[in-house]
Design a protein around this motif. Structure first.
Motif, mmCIF file in Angstrom:
data_model
loop_
_atom_site.group_PDB
_atom_site.id
_atom_site.type_symbol
_atom_site.label_atom_id
_atom_site.label_comp_id
_atom_site.label_asym_id
_atom_site.label_seq_id
_atom_site.Cartn_x
_atom_site.Cartn_y
_atom_site.Cartn_z
ATOM 1 N N LEU A 122 0.838 -1.269 -0.105
ATOM 2 C CA LEU A 122 -0.170 0.084 0.019
ATOM 3 C C LEU A 122 0.831 1.185 -0.042
ATOM 4 C CD1 LEU A 122 -2.616 -1.339 2.737
ATOM 5 C CD2 LEU A 122 -3.019 -0.947 -0.017
ATOM 6 N N ASP A 123 0.749 2.087 -1.003
ATOM 7 C CA ASP A 123 1.483 3.276 -0.938
ATOM 8 C C ASP A 123 0.999 4.368 -0.113
ATOM 9 O OD1 ASP A 123 3.225 2.431 -3.292
ATOM 10 O OD2 ASP A 123 1.328 2.537 -4.418
ATOM 11 N N VAL A 124 -0.026 4.364 0.223
ATOM 12 C CA VAL A 124 -0.797 5.376 1.066
ATOM 13 C C VAL A 124 -1.736 4.838 1.947
ATOM 14 C CG1 VAL A 124 -2.452 6.206 -0.341
ATOM 15 C CG2 VAL A 124 -1.610 7.722 1.297
ATOM 16 N N THR A 125 -1.958 5.178 3.185
ATOM 17 C CA THR A 125 -3.029 4.806 4.043
ATOM 18 C C THR A 125 -3.835 6.198 4.763
ATOM 19 O OG1 THR A 125 -1.538 4.392 6.025
ATOM 20 C CG2 THR A 125 -2.212 2.481 4.659
ATOM 21 N N VAL A 126 -4.866 6.185 4.403
ATOM 22 C CA VAL A 126 -5.735 7.129 5.335
ATOM 23 C C VAL A 126 -6.655 6.557 6.091
ATOM 24 C CG1 VAL A 126 -7.439 8.908 4.779
ATOM 25 C CG2 VAL A 126 -5.588 8.717 3.069
ATOM 26 N N CYS A 127 -6.507 6.987 7.400
ATOM 27 C CA CYS A 127 -7.358 6.302 8.498
ATOM 28 C C CYS A 127 -8.443 7.319 9.200
ATOM 29 C CB CYS A 127 -6.305 5.755 9.499
ATOM 30 S SG CYS A 127 -5.009 4.603 8.779
ATOM 31 N N ARG A 128 -9.004 6.888 10.378
ATOM 32 C CA ARG A 128 -10.166 7.589 10.899
ATOM 33 C C ARG A 128 -9.662 8.899 11.260
ATOM 34 N NH1 ARG A 128 -14.877 6.721 13.477
ATOM 35 N NH2 ARG A 128 -14.861 4.599 12.945
ATOM 36 N N GLU A 129 -8.412 8.885 11.889
ATOM 37 C CA GLU A 129 -7.920 10.410 12.399
ATOM 38 C C GLU A 129 -7.385 11.344 11.214
ATOM 39 O OE1 GLU A 129 -4.926 7.341 13.768
ATOM 40 O OE2 GLU A 129 -6.781 7.177 12.961
ATOM 41 N N ASP A 130 -7.479 10.967 9.915
ATOM 42 C CA ASP A 130 -6.752 11.618 8.891
ATOM 43 C C ASP A 130 -8.072 12.561 8.321
ATOM 44 O OD1 ASP A 130 -4.216 10.685 9.492
ATOM 45 O OD2 ASP A 130 -4.907 8.743 8.063
ATOM 46 N N ALA A 131 -9.201 12.079 8.128
ATOM 47 C CA ALA A 131 -10.046 12.654 7.434
ATOM 48 C C ALA A 131 -11.689 12.291 7.891
ATOM 49 C CB ALA A 131 -10.096 12.380 5.928
ATOM 50 N N ALA A 132 -12.607 13.026 7.367
ATOM 51 C CA ALA A 132 -13.898 12.854 7.829
ATOM 52 C C ALA A 132 -14.175 11.425 7.275
ATOM 53 C CB ALA A 132 -14.842 14.037 7.349
ATOM 54 N N PRO A 133 -14.963 10.788 7.935
ATOM 55 C CA PRO A 133 -15.273 9.478 7.513
ATOM 56 C C PRO A 133 -16.243 9.030 6.223
ATOM 57 C CG PRO A 133 -16.632 10.152 9.494
ATOM 58 C CD PRO A 133 -15.725 11.319 9.199
ATOM 59 N N LYS A 134 -16.148 8.296 5.671
ATOM 60 C CA LYS A 134 -17.258 7.727 4.521
ATOM 61 C C LYS A 134 -18.353 7.810 5.105
ATOM 62 C CE LYS A 134 -14.361 4.434 3.976
ATOM 63 N NZ LYS A 134 -13.910 3.295 3.586
ATOM 64 N N PRO A 135 -19.454 8.310 4.492
ATOM 65 C CA PRO A 135 -19.536 8.383 2.848
ATOM 66 C C PRO A 135 -18.783 9.973 2.315
ATOM 67 C CG PRO A 135 -21.547 8.874 3.950
ATOM 68 C CD PRO A 135 -20.874 8.421 4.855
ATOM 69 N N ALA A 136 -18.387 10.796 3.501
ATOM 70 C CA ALA A 136 -17.719 11.912 3.116
ATOM 71 C C ALA A 136 -16.660 11.725 2.100
ATOM 72 C CB ALA A 136 -17.183 12.513 4.168
ATOM 73 N N PRO A 137 -16.394 12.508 1.046
ATOM 74 C CA PRO A 137 -15.208 12.209 0.084
ATOM 75 C C PRO A 137 -13.708 12.363 0.721
ATOM 76 C CG PRO A 137 -16.279 13.957 -0.707
ATOM 77 C CD PRO A 137 -17.106 13.517 0.884
ATOM 78 N N LEU A 157 -12.433 0.565 -4.434
ATOM 79 C CA LEU A 157 -12.872 -0.672 -4.258
ATOM 80 C C LEU A 157 -13.742 -0.843 -2.965
ATOM 81 C CD1 LEU A 157 -13.906 -3.755 -5.282
ATOM 82 C CD2 LEU A 157 -11.633 -4.309 -4.314
ATOM 83 N N GLY A 158 -14.920 -0.690 -2.678
ATOM 84 C CA GLY A 158 -15.435 -0.747 -1.360
ATOM 85 C C GLY A 158 -16.714 -1.814 -1.275
ATOM 86 N N ASP A 159 -17.113 -2.047 -0.073
ATOM 87 C CA ASP A 159 -18.239 -2.858 0.262
ATOM 88 C C ASP A 159 -19.537 -2.490 0.739
ATOM 89 O OD1 ASP A 159 -16.833 -2.722 2.721
ATOM 90 O OD2 ASP A 159 -17.790 -4.409 3.439
ATOM 91 N N THR A 160 -19.710 -1.098 0.680
ATOM 92 C CA THR A 160 -20.884 -0.555 1.631
ATOM 93 C C THR A 160 -21.189 0.509 0.537
ATOM 94 O OG1 THR A 160 -19.764 1.120 2.870
ATOM 95 C CG2 THR A 160 -19.978 -1.160 3.786
ATOM 96 N N PRO A 161 -22.635 0.980 0.459
ATOM 97 C CA PRO A 161 -22.990 2.105 -0.123
ATOM 98 C C PRO A 161 -22.401 3.290 0.226
ATOM 99 C CG PRO A 161 -24.983 0.487 0.648
ATOM 100 C CD PRO A 161 -23.661 0.077 1.455
ATOM 101 N N GLY A 162 -21.913 3.544 1.548
ATOM 102 C CA GLY A 162 -21.278 4.603 1.740
ATOM 103 C C GLY A 162 -19.820 4.613 1.186
ATOM 104 N N ASP A 163 -19.126 3.570 0.666
ATOM 105 C CA ASP A 163 -17.755 3.934 0.001
ATOM 106 C C ASP A 163 -18.149 4.286 -1.273
ATOM 107 O OD1 ASP A 163 -16.273 2.678 2.228
ATOM 108 O OD2 ASP A 163 -16.653 0.611 1.675
ATOM 109 N N VAL A 164 -19.363 3.639 -1.930
ATOM 110 C CA VAL A 164 -19.623 3.894 -3.312
ATOM 111 C C VAL A 164 -20.045 5.414 -3.339
ATOM 112 C CG1 VAL A 164 -21.480 3.674 -5.112
ATOM 113 C CG2 VAL A 164 -20.477 1.730 -3.922
ATOM 114 N N ARG A 165 -20.723 6.285 -2.229
ATOM 115 C CA ARG A 165 -20.982 7.369 -2.245
ATOM 116 C C ARG A 165 -19.757 8.282 -1.997
ATOM 117 N NH1 ARG A 165 -25.656 5.552 0.510
ATOM 118 N NH2 ARG A 165 -24.792 5.960 2.574
ATOM 119 N N ALA A 166 -19.020 7.904 -1.299
ATOM 120 C CA ALA A 166 -17.746 8.611 -1.035
ATOM 121 C C ALA A 166 -16.854 8.621 -2.279
ATOM 122 C CB ALA A 166 -16.727 7.874 0.001
#
Length: 216
Positions: A122-137, A157-166
């Motif tokens: 993985l070249d980059v990892t964005v976690c909970r503390e880095d940005a507003a949670p999905k479905p925010a983009p 590639l996501g597995d929830t509607p929130g991932d798709v919306r983000a």
């Protein structure tokens, strides 16, 4: 042309459903002083906010209890990569395409949730503390900014509607992981461009979805 593939973690790379359910049941058991089995949890427990699940079971102060108990309980529960994930990630990297993780998990959990071999791909990892949670983009946009890749050159590639919306809100092509938490139909309804049905297709499925290294 696509220069990056971004991934959600839970339900996409990592099979963590039973671990999450076991953690919820364990915390409820300790808090209530009676045995709470996974079968006692509500049907949608794996996709419902954990404090909401625990409060519904009668647990008082679920936020405080999760702050104390969640990580130790989750760390001892069984998680595993979905079959084919490691090979798929390696195939994407071998094709010269950047990879990134956009997850709701905290960064400190990654070393004991994901094997070193996956983290190395993985070249980059964005976690909970880095940005507003999905479905925010925000997390998707941050990952692309760190990779130096435009939205039109990426898929998520996501597995929830929130991932798709983000992904859609970030201008990224959303691809559904039909083996994850929400299921294929929910992903299609949310607007996924395509839904993969087997984690073994992470490499060939994404590479076949116009995912190629950008021209130089």
């Amino acid at each position: 042309m696509t220069g990056a593939v971004l991934f959600d973690m839970d339900g996409v790379l990592l099979d963590s459903r039973e671990a999450v359910l076991a953690t919820l049941a364990g915390i409820a058991t300790a808090a209530l002083g009676r045995r709470v089995a996974i079968t006692d949890l509500p049907r949608a427990a794996a996709t419902t906010p954990r404090t909401e699940v625990l409060a519904g079971l009668g647990v008082r102060n679920p936020d405080a209890l999760c702050a104390t108990w969640w990580d130790p309980a989750l760390a001892t529960a069984a998680t595993a990569l979905f079959p084919g994930v490691l090979d798929g990630l390696a195939a994407i990297k071998d094709a010269g395409i950047a990879t990134g993780l956009v997850t709701l998990q905290k960064r400190g959990r990654l070393p004991w949730l994901l094997p070193p071999g996956v983290l190395a791909l993985l070249d980059v990892t964005v976690c909970r503390e880095d940005a507003a949670p999905k479905p925010a983009p925000d997390g998707v946009r941050l990952a692309l900014a760190r990779l130096g890749v435009g939205p039109a050159e990426a898929v998520f590639l996501g597995d929830t509607p929130g991932d798709v919306r983000a992904a859609l809100a970030a201008g990224v092509t959303p691809v559904g992981a039909g083996w994850g938490y929400a299921g294929a139909q929910a992903l299609r309804d949310a607007g996924a461009a395509v839904v993969l049905h087997d984690p073994g297709w992470i490499g060939p499925g994404l590479l076949g979805h116009r995912v190629t290294a950008p021209a130089r």
